[in-house]
Write a protein that holds these residues in place. Sequence first.
Motif, PDB file in Angstrom:
ATOM      1  N   ASP A  94     -16.813  -2.455   0.635  1.00 46.90           N
ATOM      2  CA  ASP A  94     -15.783  -1.415   0.719  1.00 46.90           C
ATOM      3  C   ASP A  94     -16.204  -0.146  -0.013  1.00 46.90           C
ATOM      4  O   ASP A  94     -16.871  -0.208  -1.050  1.00 46.90           O
ATOM      5  CB  ASP A  94     -14.470  -1.905   0.080  1.00 46.90           C
ATOM      6  N   LYS A  95     -15.741   0.987   0.543  1.00 48.10           N
ATOM      7  CA  LYS A  95     -15.901   2.246  -0.176  1.00 48.10           C
ATOM      8  C   LYS A  95     -14.841   2.286  -1.281  1.00 48.10           C
ATOM      9  O   LYS A  95     -13.830   1.579  -1.197  1.00 48.10           O
ATOM     10  CB  LYS A  95     -15.668   3.410   0.779  1.00 48.10           C
ATOM     11  N   ILE A  96     -15.081   3.138  -2.257  1.00 45.31           N
ATOM     12  CA  ILE A  96     -14.112   3.270  -3.359  1.00 45.31           C
ATOM     13  C   ILE A  96     -13.559   4.696  -3.301  1.00 45.31           C
ATOM     14  O   ILE A  96     -14.285   5.653  -3.577  1.00 45.31           O
ATOM     15  CB  ILE A  96     -14.792   2.992  -4.713  1.00 45.31           C
ATOM     16  N   SER A  97     -12.297   4.810  -2.892  1.00 42.98           N
ATOM     17  CA  SER A  97     -11.760   6.162  -2.673  1.00 42.98           C
ATOM     18  C   SER A  97     -10.666   6.491  -3.681  1.00 42.98           C
ATOM     19  O   SER A  97      -9.996   5.597  -4.217  1.00 42.98           O
ATOM     20  CB  SER A  97     -11.190   6.275  -1.260  1.00 42.98           C
ATOM     21  N   LEU A  98     -10.515   7.783  -3.905  1.00 43.54           N
ATOM     22  CA  LEU A  98      -9.475   8.264  -4.816  1.00 43.54           C
ATOM     23  C   LEU A  98      -8.781   9.463  -4.183  1.00 43.54           C
ATOM     24  O   LEU A  98      -9.444  10.350  -3.629  1.00 43.54           O
ATOM     25  CB  LEU A  98     -10.124   8.721  -6.135  1.00 43.54           C
ATOM     26  N   ARG A  99      -7.472   9.466  -4.252  1.00 43.60           N
ATOM     27  CA  ARG A  99      -6.712  10.667  -3.891  1.00 43.60           C
ATOM     28  C   ARG A  99      -5.852  11.022  -5.091  1.00 43.60           C
ATOM     29  O   ARG A  99      -5.148  10.151  -5.623  1.00 43.60           O
ATOM     30  CB  ARG A  99      -5.832  10.386  -2.675  1.00 43.60           C
ATOM     31  N   SER A 100      -5.882  12.277  -5.496  1.00 44.13           N
ATOM     32  CA  SER A 100      -5.036  12.696  -6.623  1.00 44.13           C
ATOM     33  C   SER A 100      -4.239  13.928  -6.234  1.00 44.13           C
ATOM     34  O   SER A 100      -4.801  14.896  -5.712  1.00 44.13           O
ATOM     35  CB  SER A 100      -5.871  13.013  -7.866  1.00 44.13           C
ATOM     36  N   LEU A 101      -2.946  13.883  -6.500  1.00 45.67           N
ATOM     37  CA  LEU A 101      -2.068  15.043  -6.341  1.00 45.67           C
ATOM     38  C   LEU A 101      -1.852  15.619  -7.730  1.00 45.67           C
ATOM     39  O   LEU A 101      -1.315  14.927  -8.611  1.00 45.67           O
ATOM     40  CB  LEU A 101      -0.716  14.628  -5.743  1.00 45.67           C
ATOM     41  N   VAL A 102      -2.312  16.838  -7.902  1.00 45.04           N
ATOM     42  CA  VAL A 102      -2.298  17.457  -9.233  1.00 45.04           C
ATOM     43  C   VAL A 102      -1.293  18.600  -9.189  1.00 45.04           C
ATOM     44  O   VAL A 102      -1.397  19.480  -8.338  1.00 45.04           O
ATOM     45  CB  VAL A 102      -3.707  18.005  -9.538  1.00 45.04           C
ATOM     46  N   ASP A 103      -0.321  18.588 -10.098  1.00 43.26           N
ATOM     47  CA  ASP A 103       0.764  19.566  -9.971  1.00 43.26           C
ATOM     48  C   ASP A 103       1.312  19.962 -11.358  1.00 43.26           C
ATOM     49  O   ASP A 103       2.395  19.534 -11.750  1.00 43.26           O
ATOM     50  CB  ASP A 103       1.858  18.963  -9.075  1.00 43.26           C
ATOM     51  N   VAL A 142       0.868  -1.168   0.000  1.00 47.72           N
ATOM     52  CA  VAL A 142       0.000   0.000   0.000  1.00 47.72           C
ATOM     53  C   VAL A 142       0.911   1.225   0.000  1.00 47.72           C
ATOM     54  O   VAL A 142       1.959   1.209   0.664  1.00 47.72           O
ATOM     55  CB  VAL A 142      -0.884   0.030   1.267  1.00 47.72           C
ATOM     56  N   GLN A 143       0.540   2.256  -0.715  1.00 53.21           N
ATOM     57  CA  GLN A 143       1.369   3.479  -0.769  1.00 53.21           C
ATOM     58  C   GLN A 143       0.502   4.705  -0.525  1.00 53.21           C
ATOM     59  O   GLN A 143      -0.653   4.750  -0.945  1.00 53.21           O
ATOM     60  CB  GLN A 143       2.001   3.613  -2.153  1.00 53.21           C
ATOM     61  N   TRP A 144       1.108   5.713   0.103  1.00 49.65           N
ATOM     62  CA  TRP A 144       0.357   6.924   0.442  1.00 49.65           C
ATOM     63  C   TRP A 144       1.342   8.090   0.534  1.00 49.65           C
ATOM     64  O   TRP A 144       2.430   7.909   1.077  1.00 49.65           O
ATOM     65  CB  TRP A 144      -0.348   6.702   1.790  1.00 49.65           C
ATOM     66  N   PRO A 145       0.983   9.266   0.036  1.00 49.66           N
ATOM     67  CA  PRO A 145       1.916  10.400   0.134  1.00 49.66           C
ATOM     68  C   PRO A 145       2.315  10.633   1.587  1.00 49.66           C
ATOM     69  O   PRO A 145       1.458  10.532   2.485  1.00 49.66           O
ATOM     70  CB  PRO A 145       1.086  11.587  -0.373  1.00 49.66           C
ATOM     71  N   VAL A 146       3.575  10.974   1.845  1.00 51.04           N
ATOM     72  CA  VAL A 146       3.995  11.190   3.235  1.00 51.04           C
ATOM     73  C   VAL A 146       3.160  12.313   3.842  1.00 51.04           C
ATOM     74  O   VAL A 146       2.764  13.255   3.153  1.00 51.04           O
ATOM     75  CB  VAL A 146       5.511  11.496   3.380  1.00 51.04           C
ATOM     76  N   GLU A 147       2.919  12.196   5.150  1.00 49.06           N
ATOM     77  CA  GLU A 147       1.971  13.100   5.820  1.00 49.06           C
ATOM     78  C   GLU A 147       2.382  14.566   5.761  1.00 49.06           C
ATOM     79  O   GLU A 147       1.547  15.466   5.855  1.00 49.06           O
ATOM     80  CB  GLU A 147       1.798  12.680   7.278  1.00 49.06           C
ATOM     81  N   GLU A 148       3.695  14.825   5.586  1.00 50.56           N
ATOM     82  CA  GLU A 148       4.174  16.218   5.575  1.00 50.56           C
ATOM     83  C   GLU A 148       3.556  17.024   4.450  1.00 50.56           C
ATOM     84  O   GLU A 148       3.596  18.257   4.464  1.00 50.56           O
ATOM     85  CB  GLU A 148       5.702  16.259   5.453  1.00 50.56           C
ATOM     86  N   ILE A 149       2.972  16.369   3.466  1.00 48.77           N
ATOM     87  CA  ILE A 149       2.344  17.109   2.360  1.00 48.77           C
ATOM     88  C   ILE A 149       1.264  18.049   2.886  1.00 48.77           C
ATOM     89  O   ILE A 149       0.983  19.086   2.290  1.00 48.77           O
ATOM     90  CB  ILE A 149       1.762  16.132   1.300  1.00 48.77           C
ATOM     91  N   LYS A 150       0.687  17.709   4.032  1.00 43.97           N
ATOM     92  CA  LYS A 150      -0.408  18.527   4.573  1.00 43.97           C
ATOM     93  C   LYS A 150       0.034  19.956   4.881  1.00 43.97           C
ATOM     94  O   LYS A 150      -0.781  20.865   4.914  1.00 43.97           O
ATOM     95  CB  LYS A 150      -0.991  17.875   5.829  1.00 43.97           C
ATOM     96  N   LYS A 151       1.357  20.134   5.103  1.00 42.56           N
ATOM     97  CA  LYS A 151       1.881  21.488   5.336  1.00 42.56           C
ATOM     98  C   LYS A 151       1.551  22.442   4.204  1.00 42.56           C
ATOM     99  O   LYS A 151       1.552  23.651   4.379  1.00 42.56           O
ATOM    100  CB  LYS A 151       3.421  21.433   5.343  1.00 42.56           C
ATOM    101  N   LEU A 152       1.421  21.886   3.010  1.00 46.20           N
ATOM    102  CA  LEU A 152       1.234  22.752   1.837  1.00 46.20           C
ATOM    103  C   LEU A 152      -0.233  23.024   1.540  1.00 46.20           C
ATOM    104  O   LEU A 152      -0.562  23.795   0.651  1.00 46.20           O
ATOM    105  CB  LEU A 152       1.883  22.114   0.607  1.00 46.20           C
ATOM    106  N   ARG A 153      -1.111  22.338   2.297  1.00 48.64           N
ATOM    107  CA  ARG A 153      -2.532  22.513   1.983  1.00 48.64           C
ATOM    108  C   ARG A 153      -2.972  23.929   2.345  1.00 48.64           C
ATOM    109  O   ARG A 153      -2.731  24.404   3.458  1.00 48.64           O
ATOM    110  CB  ARG A 153      -3.365  21.503   2.765  1.00 48.64           C
ATOM    111  N   ALA A 154      -3.647  24.605   1.406  1.00 46.92           N
ATOM    112  CA  ALA A 154      -4.152  25.959   1.652  1.00 46.92           C
ATOM    113  C   ALA A 154      -5.680  25.878   1.682  1.00 46.92           C
ATOM    114  O   ALA A 154      -6.226  25.030   2.387  1.00 46.92           O
ATOM    115  CB  ALA A 154      -3.618  26.884   0.580  1.00 46.92           C
ATOM    116  N   LYS A 155      -6.333  26.690   0.882  1.00 47.69           N
ATOM    117  CA  LYS A 155      -7.801  26.736   0.921  1.00 47.69           C
ATOM    118  C   LYS A 155      -8.427  25.342   0.696  1.00 47.69           C
ATOM    119  O   LYS A 155      -8.034  24.626  -0.219  1.00 47.69           O
ATOM    120  CB  LYS A 155      -8.273  27.675  -0.188  1.00 47.69           C
ATOM    121  N   GLN A 156      -9.393  25.029   1.556  1.00 44.51           N
ATOM    122  CA  GLN A 156     -10.059  23.715   1.456  1.00 44.51           C
ATOM    123  C   GLN A 156     -11.504  23.882   1.017  1.00 44.51           C
ATOM    124  O   GLN A 156     -12.196  24.795   1.459  1.00 44.51           O
ATOM    125  CB  GLN A 156     -10.041  23.028   2.825  1.00 44.51           C
ATOM    126  N   VAL A 157     -11.951  22.984   0.162  1.00 42.45           N
ATOM    127  CA  VAL A 157     -13.385  22.919  -0.160  1.00 42.45           C
ATOM    128  C   VAL A 157     -13.861  21.524   0.207  1.00 42.45           C
ATOM    129  O   VAL A 157     -13.207  20.525  -0.090  1.00 42.45           O
ATOM    130  CB  VAL A 157     -13.641  23.210  -1.658  1.00 42.45           C
TER     131      VAL A 157
END
Length: 560
Positions: A491-500, A351-366
């Motif tokens: 199971d739920k079906i989830s998606l996470r996308s990092l767009v850059d 299983v892979q997941w972006p390291v948690e430190e990415i949250k530092k960069l999160r700005a406006k949330q919807v």
Amino acid sequence: MVKEMAGWVLSFCILLVVNGVGVHASEDLQPYRTAFHFQPLKNWMNDPNGPMYFNGVYHLFYQYNPGGPLWGNISWGHSISHDLVNWFILEPALSPKEPYDIGGCFTGSSTILHGSKPIILYTAQDADGAQVQNLALPKNRSDPLLKDWIKWSGNPVLTPVNDINTSQFRDPSTAWKGPDGKWRILIGSEIIKGQATALLYYSTDGFNWTRSDKPFKFSRETNMWECPDFYPVSNIGKDGIDTSFQGNNTMHVLKVSFNSHEYYVIGMYDPQTDQFLLATNDFSVSNTQLQYDYGRFYASKSFYDGAKKRRVLWAWVNEGDSPSDAFKKGWSGLQSFPRSIWLSDTRKQLVQWPVEEIKKLRAKQVNMVSRELKGGSLLEVPGISGSQADIEVVFSLSNPSDAELINSDLSDPQHLCEQKNVSTSGSYGPFGVLVFASKNLTEQTAVFFRVFKGPNKFQVLMCSDQSRSSIAQGVDKSTYGAFLDLDPLHDKISLRSLVDHSIVESFGGEGLACITARVYPKLAIHEHAKLYVFNNGSKSVTMLSLNAWNMNKAQIVPMD
Ligand code: DQQ
């Protein structure tokens, strides 16, 4: 010509800055440079090399051409970080200067001997064109940045003798220590034509290495293996484990790189005999072979981060545009965002997941609350950039038994995604997100799911469809696909996308399958790129939640 062009670009930037347009104008000339995926300030970069955490500092080295935007003059670029997000760029750590590495300082790994002595083992091409292994040491171990590296006077450490093909002998792994106190490394090779091999070497001191009389692992079914990585994973949780750990409750992962993909197997390793007994399918070229990522992701390397007790993975994400585009941009190649990697509960995959430190960069949330997405729904996520965002969305199906039938459980996911693109309506699916979406959706990159009923089980297909990602000709627009080991009944079906800006890194099923894509939109850039959630299947799906964040830019700057 290239120089003239660079001069022109520079004067144009200066003109715009003088006119007060500043940063935005130069960004417009570089719409594909990333905000939070690591890349050097300019020039070519490929494989991550020797990542490590040492004395409170993360080190990332990488294959780097200081002289231009295409592969050549290969050196070890070096950057350091305190959080895996913001980076200081140092001078290259290794450059091809000696007869034993004059053809290029290729890929290698670092090992921290006895917890305090970092060494680098790297492949190089010598003056005769042969691939040899060399060693480098920090000039001053008490320099927290380990800026300067000295090549060992005994180099080369290993040469391609006897049955080893001189041009197929490369990419030493991080060393691990066995119960006999000896260090072990793997090197990718081809000793018998048509047989990919990971050769095993032993050393008592990390400097002098001898070859085991049998390869650690080989396969007659694949091309030569590059960049082998071998490490333990815990079978009782997500914590990472030091590469030399010996003890219970572990399994081991062997990853090798070939055919532009990262293939891995999981098994039980006996350090007494150095036997590795597989618990998953062996390496092969088939659509059931496990891969770290089913898109663009190559030559990866992992390291154990003792500070956060996790294993972190990096990989090279190459370009899908042309060499002339590389000259226009002045650069080529990205690193994936660092991922934590661990064994799934089923013990059948990672299983892979972006390291948690990415949250530092999160700005406006919807945040969008739970709602039904009827067939044909298309909803803009207002206020979120479709080109620089972190997006998490969770779906569920009310009655999966209404899913379309699929003939075989062994269908090729990539072909399925190509045949049934985002405009082909099914019963459950396609549903997912559109990123890099321009006005009127002329350009869009679709990351979505489809659910099928196979002969033996449900199949959840994840697709990343780049076919409409750009109106430009001559850039790669491949579609990628993977199956998710999920049961949509429960199971739920989830998606996470990092767009850059020119990369979309997507994680399906909370990291059960990953797909990385590169895109080069012409219209959907900066504020013109929108984000949508959609359902183009005939059945309704429930969107349980959607959270999306605009992302700040990471600091990636030269060290003074
Ligand atoms: N890249 C390096 C090699 C390695 C390959 C050269 C993998 O050492 O095998 O830049 O991308």
